[in-house]
Scaffold this motif. Structure first.
Motif, PDB file in Angstrom:
ATOM      1  N   ASN A  22       6.525  -8.098  -1.023  1.00  0.00           N
ATOM      2  CA  ASN A  22       7.741  -8.272  -0.503  1.00  0.00           C
ATOM      3  C   ASN A  22       8.928  -7.423  -1.524  1.00  0.00           C
ATOM      4  O   ASN A  22       9.719  -7.014  -1.118  1.00  0.00           O
ATOM      5  N   ALA A  23       8.555  -7.551  -2.766  1.00  0.00           N
ATOM      6  CA  ALA A  23       9.091  -6.816  -4.022  1.00  0.00           C
ATOM      7  C   ALA A  23       9.202  -5.140  -3.620  1.00  0.00           C
ATOM      8  O   ALA A  23      10.158  -4.287  -3.683  1.00  0.00           O
ATOM      9  N   ALA A  24       7.759  -4.970  -3.337  1.00  0.00           N
ATOM     10  CA  ALA A  24       7.615  -3.465  -3.113  1.00  0.00           C
ATOM     11  C   ALA A  24       8.415  -2.794  -2.009  1.00  0.00           C
ATOM     12  O   ALA A  24       8.776  -2.021  -1.851  1.00  0.00           O
ATOM     13  N   LYS A  25       8.638  -3.800  -0.665  1.00  0.00           N
ATOM     14  CA  LYS A  25       9.190  -3.645   0.256  1.00  0.00           C
ATOM     15  C   LYS A  25      10.633  -2.987   0.025  1.00  0.00           C
ATOM     16  O   LYS A  25      11.155  -2.096   0.917  1.00  0.00           O
ATOM     17  N   TRP A  75       0.901  -1.215   0.002  1.00  0.00           N
ATOM     18  CA  TRP A  75      -0.121   0.093  -0.049  1.00  0.00           C
ATOM     19  C   TRP A  75       0.886   1.121  -0.012  1.00  0.00           C
ATOM     20  O   TRP A  75       0.593   2.405  -0.751  1.00  0.00           O
ATOM     21  N   SER A  76       1.973   1.411   0.816  1.00  0.00           N
ATOM     22  CA  SER A  76       2.900   2.336   0.814  1.00  0.00           C
ATOM     23  C   SER A  76       3.545   2.701  -0.271  1.00  0.00           C
ATOM     24  O   SER A  76       3.609   3.905  -0.821  1.00  0.00           O
ATOM     25  N   PHE A  77       3.773   1.730  -1.173  1.00  0.00           N
ATOM     26  CA  PHE A  77       4.589   1.701  -2.253  1.00  0.00           C
ATOM     27  C   PHE A  77       3.652   2.322  -3.550  1.00  0.00           C
ATOM     28  O   PHE A  77       4.048   3.200  -4.183  1.00  0.00           O
ATOM     29  N   PHE A  78       2.407   1.955  -3.640  1.00  0.00           N
ATOM     30  CA  PHE A  78       1.562   2.470  -4.643  1.00  0.00           C
ATOM     31  C   PHE A  78       1.284   3.725  -4.123  1.00  0.00           C
ATOM     32  O   PHE A  78       0.655   4.697  -5.102  1.00  0.00           O
ATOM     33  N   SER A  79       1.239   4.112  -2.861  1.00  0.00           N
ATOM     34  CA  SER A  79       0.771   5.438  -2.424  1.00  0.00           C
ATOM     35  C   SER A  79       1.969   6.517  -2.596  1.00  0.00           C
ATOM     36  O   SER A  79       1.802   7.788  -3.073  1.00  0.00           O
ATOM     37  N   ASN A  80       3.158   6.028  -2.484  1.00  0.00           N
ATOM     38  CA  ASN A  80       4.378   7.041  -2.502  1.00  0.00           C
ATOM     39  C   ASN A  80       5.494   6.776  -3.947  1.00  0.00           C
ATOM     40  O   ASN A  80       6.118   7.853  -4.010  1.00  0.00           O
ATOM     41  N   GLY A  81       5.318   5.639  -4.415  1.00  0.00           N
ATOM     42  CA  GLY A  81       6.242   5.613  -5.610  1.00  0.00           C
ATOM     43  C   GLY A  81       5.532   5.326  -6.858  1.00  0.00           C
ATOM     44  O   GLY A  81       6.131   4.740  -7.626  1.00  0.00           O
ATOM     45  N   PHE A  82       4.447   5.911  -7.021  1.00  0.00           N
ATOM     46  CA  PHE A  82       3.718   5.867  -8.108  1.00  0.00           C
ATOM     47  C   PHE A  82       4.499   6.407  -9.641  1.00  0.00           C
ATOM     48  O   PHE A  82       4.228   5.752 -10.616  1.00  0.00           O
ATOM     49  N   SER A  96      -0.673 -10.819  -2.631  1.00  0.00           N
ATOM     50  CA  SER A  96      -0.230  -9.736  -2.092  1.00  0.00           C
ATOM     51  C   SER A  96       1.065  -9.576  -1.363  1.00  0.00           C
ATOM     52  O   SER A  96       2.076  -8.620  -1.405  1.00  0.00           O
ATOM     53  N   VAL A  97       1.533 -10.950  -0.777  1.00  0.00           N
ATOM     54  CA  VAL A  97       2.743 -10.974  -0.081  1.00  0.00           C
ATOM     55  C   VAL A  97       3.938 -11.204  -1.415  1.00  0.00           C
ATOM     56  O   VAL A  97       5.064 -10.453  -1.052  1.00  0.00           O
TER      57      VAL A  97
END
Length: 221
Positions: free
Chosen positions: A197-200, A38-45, A192-193
């Motif tokens: 994990n890749a987005a993390k 969720w953080s990745f799609f919010s901040n790294g779009f 999602s996992v």
């Protein structure tokens, strides 16, 4: 008096913590991956859009190269995969430029004062920088994606398969519906996992790839 002060301080900190509420989601397995997704799609779009354009462009060029090798390869003397990669690398500059333009537009929609263009760098140096950065980023994110896929296939997807078998053996409507919903939830959770994990580690891979690209670029400046 000292003991009373310590007790009062402890009560004050407990009251402040209670008023602030919970500190957020706990850093537990699976929960952390979903949170990072969720953080990745919010901040790294913007980075996601840029890399997606590059990937689609390079993939299109690769398939064009493969098609040309198959059509004019003289009976298979030219390996189609080699031709595809060569065709993709030859067009990487155009793909990179198009991705930069699209990413700029995404940045400008979010912040009109943002500007990521690099006018003080040579074309060759910038191309090498982006090629090294994207190559490392792809390998790094792909490795973490594979780890997430391993975790999902080992611990989550077997539960989904078990729910499917229970659904097939169930007799009541509500049992069938419950096991079907459980299977769907577990499969979405497993997916999602894998992505989480890749987005993390996407930002870490991106930052290191950027530094690595700058280091290699310094040889060409």
């Amino acid at each position: 008096a000292g003991a009373a002060a310590v007790v009062l301080a402890g009560k004050h900190s407990s009251a402040a913590a209670a008023a602030a509420g919970l500190p957020g989601l706990p850093p537990l397995p699976v929960v952390d991956e979903v949170k990072n997704l969720w953080s990745f799609f919010s901040n790294g779009f913007d980075d996601l859009v840029e890399d997606s354009v590059k990937l689609l462009c390079f993939g299109a060029l690769y398939h064009c190269g493969v098609a040309l090798a198959v059509a004019f390869g003289n009976g298979g003397r030219v390996p189609s995969s080699f031709a595809g990669i060569t065709f993709g690398l030859l067009g990487f500059g155009a793909c990179n430029e198009a991705a930069d333009v699209v990413a700029e537009q995404v940045d400008l929609m979010d912040d009109p004062n943002s500007a990521k263009r690099r006018f003080n760098e040579s074309e060759a140096g910038r191309l090498v920088d982006d090629l090294v950065e994207d190559s490392f980023k792809g390998a790094c994110v792909g490795a973490h994606y594979s780890v997430g896929k391993l975790v999902s296939s080992k611990y989550i997807l077997p539960l989904a398969e078990h729910s499917r078998s229970l659904r097939r053996d169930a007799s009541g409507y509500f049992w069938v519906l419950g096991f079907a919903l459980a299977e769907a939830f577990l499969r979405c959770l497993g997916f999602s996992v894998v992505l989480g994990n890749a987005a993390k580690y996407y930002s870490s891979c991106n930052d290191y790839g950027d530094s690595l690209g700058d280091f290699v670029q310094s040889w060409f400046e």
